[in-house]
Design a protein around this motif. Structure first.
Motif, PDB file in Angstrom:
ATOM      1  N   GLU A 197      26.168   9.325  -2.429  1.00 51.97           N
ATOM      2  CA  GLU A 197      25.760  11.076  -2.283  1.00 51.97           C
ATOM      3  C   GLU A 197      24.204  11.219  -1.445  1.00 51.97           C
ATOM      4  O   GLU A 197      24.353  11.548  -0.326  1.00 51.97           O
ATOM      5  CB  GLU A 197      24.392  11.155  -3.583  1.00 51.97           C
ATOM      6  CG  GLU A 197      24.166  12.775  -3.377  1.00 51.97           C
ATOM      7  CD  GLU A 197      23.386  13.550  -5.033  1.00 51.97           C
ATOM      8  OE1 GLU A 197      23.308  14.442  -5.119  1.00 51.97           O
ATOM      9  OE2 GLU A 197      23.043  12.676  -6.200  1.00 51.97           O
ATOM     10  N   ALA A 198      24.104   9.480  -1.242  1.00 49.87           N
ATOM     11  CA  ALA A 198      22.433  10.029   0.375  1.00 49.87           C
ATOM     12  C   ALA A 198      23.222   9.626   1.312  1.00 49.87           C
ATOM     13  O   ALA A 198      22.740  10.376   2.046  1.00 49.87           O
ATOM     14  CB  ALA A 198      22.034   8.373   0.119  1.00 49.87           C
ATOM     15  N   LEU A 199      24.717   8.497   1.873  1.00 48.28           N
ATOM     16  CA  LEU A 199      25.503   9.172   2.461  1.00 48.28           C
ATOM     17  C   LEU A 199      25.792  10.802   3.110  1.00 48.28           C
ATOM     18  O   LEU A 199      25.483  10.483   3.857  1.00 48.28           O
ATOM     19  CB  LEU A 199      26.201   8.002   2.351  1.00 48.28           C
ATOM     20  CG  LEU A 199      27.779   8.216   3.734  1.00 48.28           C
ATOM     21  CD1 LEU A 199      27.295   7.783   5.056  1.00 48.28           C
ATOM     22  CD2 LEU A 199      29.035   8.101   2.933  1.00 48.28           C
ATOM     23  N   VAL A 200      26.269  11.127   2.252  1.00 45.03           N
ATOM     24  CA  VAL A 200      27.010  12.602   2.598  1.00 45.03           C
ATOM     25  C   VAL A 200      26.071  14.018   2.708  1.00 45.03           C
ATOM     26  O   VAL A 200      25.992  13.738   3.729  1.00 45.03           O
ATOM     27  CB  VAL A 200      27.829  13.073   1.450  1.00 45.03           C
ATOM     28  CG1 VAL A 200      28.022  14.217   1.861  1.00 45.03           C
ATOM     29  CG2 VAL A 200      28.760  12.115   1.235  1.00 45.03           C
ATOM     30  N   ILE A 201      24.638  13.385   2.330  1.00 42.71           N
ATOM     31  CA  ILE A 201      23.418  14.592   2.333  1.00 42.71           C
ATOM     32  C   ILE A 201      22.906  13.971   3.819  1.00 42.71           C
ATOM     33  O   ILE A 201      22.135  15.239   4.095  1.00 42.71           O
ATOM     34  CB  ILE A 201      22.547  14.366   0.880  1.00 42.71           C
ATOM     35  CG1 ILE A 201      23.012  14.618  -1.076  1.00 42.71           C
ATOM     36  CG2 ILE A 201      21.338  14.935   1.321  1.00 42.71           C
ATOM     37  CD1 ILE A 201      23.147  16.354  -0.604  1.00 42.71           C
ATOM     38  N   ASP A 202      22.126  13.163   3.737  1.00 45.91           N
ATOM     39  CA  ASP A 202      22.263  12.411   4.892  1.00 45.91           C
ATOM     40  C   ASP A 202      22.604  12.596   6.167  1.00 45.91           C
ATOM     41  O   ASP A 202      22.141  12.614   7.599  1.00 45.91           O
ATOM     42  CB  ASP A 202      21.556  10.988   4.767  1.00 45.91           C
ATOM     43  CG  ASP A 202      20.430  11.142   3.822  1.00 45.91           C
ATOM     44  OD1 ASP A 202      19.827  11.999   3.766  1.00 45.91           O
ATOM     45  OD2 ASP A 202      19.764   9.902   3.736  1.00 45.91           O
ATOM     46  N   VAL A 203      24.349  12.897   5.937  1.00 45.56           N
ATOM     47  CA  VAL A 203      24.628  13.903   7.479  1.00 45.56           C
ATOM     48  C   VAL A 203      24.066  15.214   7.811  1.00 45.56           C
ATOM     49  O   VAL A 203      24.237  15.709   8.757  1.00 45.56           O
ATOM     50  CB  VAL A 203      26.391  13.679   7.214  1.00 45.56           C
ATOM     51  CG1 VAL A 203      26.943  12.132   6.685  1.00 45.56           C
ATOM     52  CG2 VAL A 203      26.362  14.766   6.475  1.00 45.56           C
ATOM     53  N   ILE A 204      23.245  16.057   6.931  1.00 46.01           N
ATOM     54  CA  ILE A 204      23.252  17.249   6.982  1.00 46.01           C
ATOM     55  C   ILE A 204      21.809  16.860   7.449  1.00 46.01           C
ATOM     56  O   ILE A 204      20.312  16.638   6.275  1.00 46.01           O
ATOM     57  CB  ILE A 204      22.477  17.464   6.196  1.00 46.01           C
ATOM     58  CG1 ILE A 204      24.404  18.016   5.110  1.00 46.01           C
ATOM     59  CG2 ILE A 204      22.484  18.930   5.962  1.00 46.01           C
ATOM     60  CD1 ILE A 204      24.813  18.579   3.512  1.00 46.01           C
ATOM     61  N   LYS A 257      28.876  18.377   8.751  1.00 48.72           N
ATOM     62  CA  LYS A 257      29.091  18.374  10.822  1.00 48.72           C
ATOM     63  C   LYS A 257      30.224  19.408  11.494  1.00 48.72           C
ATOM     64  O   LYS A 257      28.962  19.793  12.372  1.00 48.72           O
ATOM     65  CB  LYS A 257      29.340  16.391  11.123  1.00 48.72           C
ATOM     66  CG  LYS A 257      28.416  15.659  10.126  1.00 48.72           C
ATOM     67  CD  LYS A 257      29.606  14.557  10.735  1.00 48.72           C
ATOM     68  CE  LYS A 257      29.119  12.988  10.142  1.00 48.72           C
ATOM     69  NZ  LYS A 257      29.448  11.938  10.761  1.00 48.72           N
ATOM     70  N   VAL A 258      30.680  19.976  11.061  1.00 49.02           N
ATOM     71  CA  VAL A 258      31.632  21.046  11.808  1.00 49.02           C
ATOM     72  C   VAL A 258      30.701  21.708  11.024  1.00 49.02           C
ATOM     73  O   VAL A 258      30.213  23.109  12.403  1.00 49.02           O
ATOM     74  CB  VAL A 258      32.669  20.876  11.696  1.00 49.02           C
ATOM     75  CG1 VAL A 258      33.330  22.119  12.061  1.00 49.02           C
ATOM     76  CG2 VAL A 258      33.728  19.974  12.690  1.00 49.02           C
ATOM     77  N   ALA A 259      30.871  22.317  10.201  1.00 51.36           N
ATOM     78  CA  ALA A 259      29.898  23.280  10.146  1.00 51.36           C
ATOM     79  C   ALA A 259      28.322  23.240   9.954  1.00 51.36           C
ATOM     80  O   ALA A 259      27.926  24.178  10.575  1.00 51.36           O
ATOM     81  CB  ALA A 259      29.889  23.557   7.789  1.00 51.36           C
ATOM     82  N   ALA A 260      27.864  22.690  10.221  1.00 50.62           N
ATOM     83  CA  ALA A 260      26.515  22.148  11.191  1.00 50.62           C
ATOM     84  C   ALA A 260      25.932  23.052  12.124  1.00 50.62           C
ATOM     85  O   ALA A 260      25.305  23.484  12.639  1.00 50.62           O
ATOM     86  CB  ALA A 260      26.173  21.072  10.254  1.00 50.62           C
ATOM     87  N   LYS A 261      26.989  22.613  12.512  1.00 54.60           N
ATOM     88  CA  LYS A 261      26.995  22.717  14.111  1.00 54.60           C
ATOM     89  C   LYS A 261      27.306  24.313  13.957  1.00 54.60           C
ATOM     90  O   LYS A 261      26.861  24.624  15.581  1.00 54.60           O
ATOM     91  CB  LYS A 261      28.404  22.041  14.965  1.00 54.60           C
ATOM     92  CG  LYS A 261      28.274  21.739  16.449  1.00 54.60           C
ATOM     93  CD  LYS A 261      28.883  20.790  17.096  1.00 54.60           C
ATOM     94  CE  LYS A 261      28.847  21.274  18.541  1.00 54.60           C
ATOM     95  NZ  LYS A 261      27.603  20.924  18.994  1.00 54.60           N
TER      96      LYS A 261
END
Length: 194
Positions: A85-92, A168-172
């Motif tokens: 979860e930390a891995l996935v959340i921290d890409v945001i 990552k794409v949605a964030a961009k």
């Protein structure tokens, strides 16, 4: 007698990486790079051989740093599922400008796909390191009962990786941090479903 280089190569690559990360390869001009790196044209060509070689070096550095950070987060919690979860959340990133900057690695995939063998090789190398660490953590989660024993670990790893790419794409594209974190939490919750 030739003058010695008057710049720090690591600093120059870091600055070039920031420009490529923000703009991509095609939209980055040599002048953009020279201004960011604060070096002359001849120094750039003498040191890096040109824009393409500089891009490859900057991308490789970005991928190594990113993957090292991902693996560290993955192993940061005692609970394997909490590490995932930390891995996935921290890409945001919380910072909107950083979210919209996106991921240089995903940007390279979007810009080049599999058209360039050297870039594809870099992606396979860095992706393989993360994949291996993720598979190990998922196996740990399964061993301690955080995910069901019938969960296919390879499929789960690909699910997590694809979720990260999508975030990552949605964030961009400008999606809010709150919305992205909600999506990430939903995805992680699906892993814990038996």
């Amino acid at each position: 007698m030739a003058r010695p280089k008057e710049f720090d190569r690591d600093v120059a690559v870091e600055r070039a990486m920031s420009v490529f990360w923000s703009k991509g390869y095609a939209a980055t001009s040599t002048d953009d790079l020279l201004e960011a790196m604060q070096i002359g044209r001849q120094s750039m060509y003498d040191t890096f051989g040109g824009k393409w070689r500089l891009y490859v070096e900057a991308l490789e550095r970005y991928q190594l740093e990113s993957v090292a950070g991902h693996v560290k987060r993955l192993r940061s919690a005692a609970s394997p599922l909490a590490g995932i979860e930390a891995l996935v959340i921290d890409v945001i990133p919380s910072d909107r400008a950083m979210r919209e900057k996106g991921c240089m690695g995903v940007g390279a995939i979007c810009e080049f796909g599999n058209a360039d063998a050297e870039l594809a090789e870099l992606r396979v190398k860095s992706g393989g390191i993360l994949h291996k660490a993720l598979v190990e953590r998922l196996q740990d989660a399964q061993a301690v009962g955080e995910i069901g024993e019938t969960v296919d670990i390879e499929r789960a790893a690909r699910f997590v990786e694809t979720t990260m790419f999508g975030l990552k794409v949605a964030a961009k594209a400008g999606e809010s941090a709150r919305s992205l974190r909600d999506i990430a939490s939903f995805a992680i919750a699906r892993l814990g479903t038996r």
